[in-house]
Design an enzyme around this catalytic site. Structure first.
Site, short mmCIF file in Angstrom:
data_model
loop_
_atom_site.label_atom_id
_atom_site.label_comp_id
_atom_site.label_asym_id
_atom_site.label_seq_id
_atom_site.Cartn_x
_atom_site.Cartn_y
_atom_site.Cartn_z
N SER A 124 18.69 -0.99 -9.40
CA SER A 124 19.87 -0.14 -9.41
C SER A 124 19.72 0.98 -10.42
CB SER A 124 21.07 -1.01 -9.80
OG SER A 124 22.18 -0.22 -10.15
N TYR A 148 25.22 -7.82 -15.60
CA TYR A 148 24.68 -7.47 -14.27
C TYR A 148 23.46 -6.56 -14.44
CZ TYR A 148 24.06 -4.80 -10.00
OH TYR A 148 23.49 -4.17 -8.90
N LYS A 152 19.19 -6.98 -13.61
CA LYS A 152 18.32 -6.06 -12.85
C LYS A 152 17.09 -5.68 -13.69
CE LYS A 152 20.55 -5.85 -9.04
NZ LYS A 152 20.01 -6.59 -7.91
P1 NAD Z 1 26.36 -7.95 -1.11
O1 NAD Z 1 27.12 -8.85 -2.02
O2 NAD Z 1 27.04 -7.43 0.10
O3 NAD Z 1 25.00 -8.67 -0.65
C1 NAD Z 1 24.34 -9.61 -1.45
C2 NAD Z 1 24.12 -10.86 -0.60
O4 NAD Z 1 23.42 -11.84 -1.37
C3 NAD Z 1 25.42 -11.49 -0.14
O5 NAD Z 1 25.38 -11.65 1.27
C4 NAD Z 1 25.46 -12.84 -0.84
O6 NAD Z 1 26.09 -13.84 -0.07
C5 NAD Z 1 23.98 -13.11 -1.06
N1 NAD Z 1 23.65 -14.00 -2.18
C6 NAD Z 1 24.05 -13.90 -3.48
N2 NAD Z 1 23.54 -14.89 -4.20
C7 NAD Z 1 22.77 -15.65 -3.36
C8 NAD Z 1 21.98 -16.81 -3.52
N3 NAD Z 1 21.89 -17.44 -4.69
N4 NAD Z 1 21.32 -17.30 -2.45
C9 NAD Z 1 21.42 -16.69 -1.24
N5 NAD Z 1 22.17 -15.59 -1.03
C10 NAD Z 1 22.84 -15.08 -2.08
O7 NAD Z 1 25.78 -6.74 -1.99
P2 NAD Z 1 25.03 -5.41 -1.55
O8 NAD Z 1 25.89 -4.29 -1.93
O9 NAD Z 1 24.54 -5.52 -0.17
O10 NAD Z 1 23.83 -5.44 -2.58
C11 NAD Z 1 22.55 -5.96 -2.24
C12 NAD Z 1 21.65 -5.87 -3.46
O11 NAD Z 1 21.55 -4.52 -3.88
C13 NAD Z 1 22.16 -6.66 -4.67
O12 NAD Z 1 21.04 -7.24 -5.32
C14 NAD Z 1 22.79 -5.59 -5.53
O13 NAD Z 1 22.76 -5.95 -6.89
C15 NAD Z 1 21.87 -4.41 -5.25
N6 NAD Z 1 22.53 -3.13 -5.49
C16 NAD Z 1 23.72 -2.87 -4.88
C17 NAD Z 1 24.36 -1.67 -5.12
C18 NAD Z 1 25.70 -1.36 -4.48
O14 NAD Z 1 26.39 -0.48 -4.93
N7 NAD Z 1 26.09 -2.04 -3.40
C19 NAD Z 1 23.79 -0.73 -5.99
C20 NAD Z 1 22.56 -1.02 -6.58
C21 NAD Z 1 21.94 -2.24 -6.32
C1 UD1 Z 2 29.11 0.79 -10.34
C2 UD1 Z 2 28.53 -0.13 -11.39
C3 UD1 Z 2 27.02 -0.03 -11.35
C4 UD1 Z 2 26.51 -0.35 -9.95
C5 UD1 Z 2 27.19 0.62 -8.98
C6 UD1 Z 2 26.81 0.37 -7.57
C7 UD1 Z 2 30.26 -0.16 -13.13
C8 UD1 Z 2 30.62 0.23 -14.51
N1 UD1 Z 2 29.05 0.27 -12.69
O1 UD1 Z 2 28.68 2.11 -10.59
O2 UD1 Z 2 26.45 -0.95 -12.26
O3 UD1 Z 2 25.12 -0.20 -9.89
O4 UD1 Z 2 28.61 0.46 -9.07
O5 UD1 Z 2 27.40 -0.82 -7.11
O6 UD1 Z 2 31.00 -0.85 -12.44
N2 UD1 Z 2 36.18 5.34 -10.00
C9 UD1 Z 2 37.50 5.73 -9.99
N3 UD1 Z 2 38.43 4.89 -9.45
C10 UD1 Z 2 38.10 3.68 -8.91
C11 UD1 Z 2 36.74 3.29 -8.93
C12 UD1 Z 2 35.81 4.14 -9.49
O7 UD1 Z 2 37.85 6.82 -10.45
O8 UD1 Z 2 38.99 2.96 -8.43
C13 UD1 Z 2 35.16 6.29 -10.52
C14 UD1 Z 2 34.29 5.76 -11.62
O9 UD1 Z 2 34.83 6.04 -12.89
C15 UD1 Z 2 32.98 6.51 -11.36
C16 UD1 Z 2 32.97 6.71 -9.84
O10 UD1 Z 2 34.31 6.56 -9.43
O11 UD1 Z 2 33.01 7.78 -11.96
C17 UD1 Z 2 32.12 5.69 -9.11
O12 UD1 Z 2 32.51 4.37 -9.49
P1 UD1 Z 2 31.92 3.07 -8.76
O13 UD1 Z 2 32.03 3.23 -7.30
O14 UD1 Z 2 32.57 1.89 -9.38
O15 UD1 Z 2 30.37 3.12 -9.10
P2 UD1 Z 2 29.66 3.29 -10.54
O16 UD1 Z 2 30.61 3.12 -11.65
O17 UD1 Z 2 28.84 4.53 -10.48
#
Ligand code: NAD
Ligand code: UD1
Length: 348
Positions: A124, A148, A152
């Site tokens: 991330s 979290y 990572k």
């Molecule tokens: P998500 O929660 O929709 O998907 C994660 C999946 O992992 C879920 O289906 C959950 O049931 C499964 N899971 C969790 N723990 C498990 C375990 N112990 N065994 C088996 N399955 C398990 O999240 P996402 O948004 O699809 O994110 C996927 C990956 O990408 C995550 O590792 C997350 O940290 C990373 N990531 C997400 C974002 C974001 O904004 N969505 C940003 C950066 C990185």
């Molecule tokens: C968040 C996580 C980050 C993760 C990323 C993707 C935090 C502090 N960081 O990032 O670790 O990798 O999600 O899942 O949670 N905002 C509002 N109102 C809201 C929600 C958000 O104004 O209700 C603003 C936030 O201040 C930010 C932007 O929207 O400026 C994006 O927020 P968000 O979607 O939560 O993502 P990040 O904070 O960038």
């Protein structure tokens, strides 16, 4: 070629499973469904006409994981499984370390045992902490401010140590910026439990009438309009980045006559390179759903930074990947998913 996808019923995982199937790959999914529903895979099957094999297994279950690997014999693993809520990770850190670190260690033990040494990991942009400047390149310093983010960073370091000890692994760390959007069918999308923490799912719930108004967290940041700026990337573009990563491993091995570990360890940003503010998002989503979304300015959220956007040049140069969808398309696709599925996968 068979790919094992951990966390494949989740938001990014289900979109990636779809793209893998469309690219002609075989797919096995492992997920314990702690934050997702098997319905996502059923819908992927409806969209593609192709089926991924599903195992409802926890990645910390060593025997269960061994059985899956022995049965499926995948070429590579795309490792999404993990817990991802920043606030929750501060409240229950042990659960995050146990699940994310413990789960990854078990996965890697089994991969080593069975000789599957190709992995693409979901990292991330959070690993850049509060960057000194933007756009952010892969060689910028890393840090973490919450459990979290630390999981990572720790997993990135575990994978680096593993590679140092055994260079027959191919390891790709993909650092995602802010994934939003949904597949154009409107059949799969992000389905967070409870009140969303992240901006886009919150805005979408306001648009569909499930929440009253958008809370903008601070308008005194050092950004053009004072609200936080992020690099929002369409989840389908992100999913395609994973296909390119797998193809990179395959092609590099082929070019070196099948040498194991030919690619080595690589790190890529997956972002668009564009920064949009919270108010830009409210305006773009209002356009997508055809009504002005109400918002209020609230205090800053603890831990948030001013600006975060990628320099995506390395992924373009080495993977041949770049994001294609613009912000209007991201909002239109989110809206299609949300309006057709106001209660996510539970919608009747
Ligand atoms: P998500 O929660 O929709 O998907 C994660 C999946 O992992 C879920 O289906 C959950 O049931 C499964 N899971 C969790 N723990 C498990 C375990 N112990 N065994 C088996 N399955 C398990 O999240 P996402 O948004 O699809 O994110 C996927 C990956 O990408 C995550 O590792 C997350 O940290 C990373 N990531 C997400 C974002 C974001 O904004 N969505 C940003 C950066 C990185
Ligand atoms: C968040 C996580 C980050 C993760 C990323 C993707 C935090 C502090 N960081 O990032 O670790 O990798 O999600 O899942 O949670 N905002 C509002 N109102 C809201 C929600 C958000 O104004 O209700 C603003 C936030 O201040 C930010 C932007 O929207 O400026 C994006 O927020 P968000 O979607 O939560 O993502 P990040 O904070 O960038």
């Amino acid at each position: 070629m068979k790919i094992l996808v951990t966390g494949g019923t989740g938001y990014i995982g289900s979109h990636t499973v779809l793209e893998l199937l469309e690219a002609g790959m075989e797919v096995a999914v492992v997920d314990n469904l702690c934050n997702s529903s098997e319905e996502s895979l059923k819908r992927v099957e409806q969209i593609t006409g192709k089926k991924a094999v599903f195992y409802p297994v926890d990645i910390r279950d060593e025997d269960g994981m061994r059985d899956v690997f022995l049965k499926e014999q995948p070429y590579a693993v795309i490792h999404f499984a993990g817990l991802k809520a920043v606030g929750e990770s501060v409240e229950i850190p042990l659960k995050y370390y146990d699940n994310n670190i413990g789960g990854t260690l078990t996965l890697l033990h089994i991969m080593k045992e069975v000789g599957c040494k190709n992995i693409v990991f979901s990292s991330s942009a959070t690993v850049y902490g509060n960057p000194a400047s933007v756009p952010i390149r892969e060689d910028f310093p890393t840090s973490a401010t919450n459990p979290y983010g630390r999981t990572k960073l720790m997993i990135e370091n575990i994978l680096r140590d593993l590679y140092r000890s055994d260079d027959s692994w191919n390891i790709i760390l993909l650092r995602y910026f802010n994934p939003i959007g949904a597949h154009e069918s409107g059949m799969i999308g992000e389905d967070p439990a409870g009140i969303p923490n992240n901006l886009l799912p919150y805005v979408a719930k306001v648009a569909v009438g499930k929440l009253e108004k958008v809370h903008v967290f601070g308008n005194d940041y050092n950004t053009p309009d004072g609200t936080g700026v992020r690099d929002y990337i369409h989840v389908v573009d992100l999913a395609k980045g994973h296909i390119k990563a797998i193809e990179k491993i395959v092609k590099t091995e082929e070019a070196e006559n099948g040498k194991a570990g030919a690619l080595g360890l690589k790190v890529y940003n997956l972002g668009t390179g564009n920064g949009y503010s919270v108010l830009d998002i409210v305006a773009a989503f209002s356009k997508a759903c055809g009504k002005e979304l109400p918002y209020v300015i609230d205090p800053r959220r603890a831990g948030d930074i001013d600006m975060c956007y990628a320099d995506p040049a390395l992924a373009k140069e080495e993977l041949g990947w770049s994001a294609e969808y613009d912000l209007d398309r991201m909002c239109a696709d989110t809206w299609r998913w949300q309006s057709r599925n106001p209660d996510g996968y539970a919608t009747k």
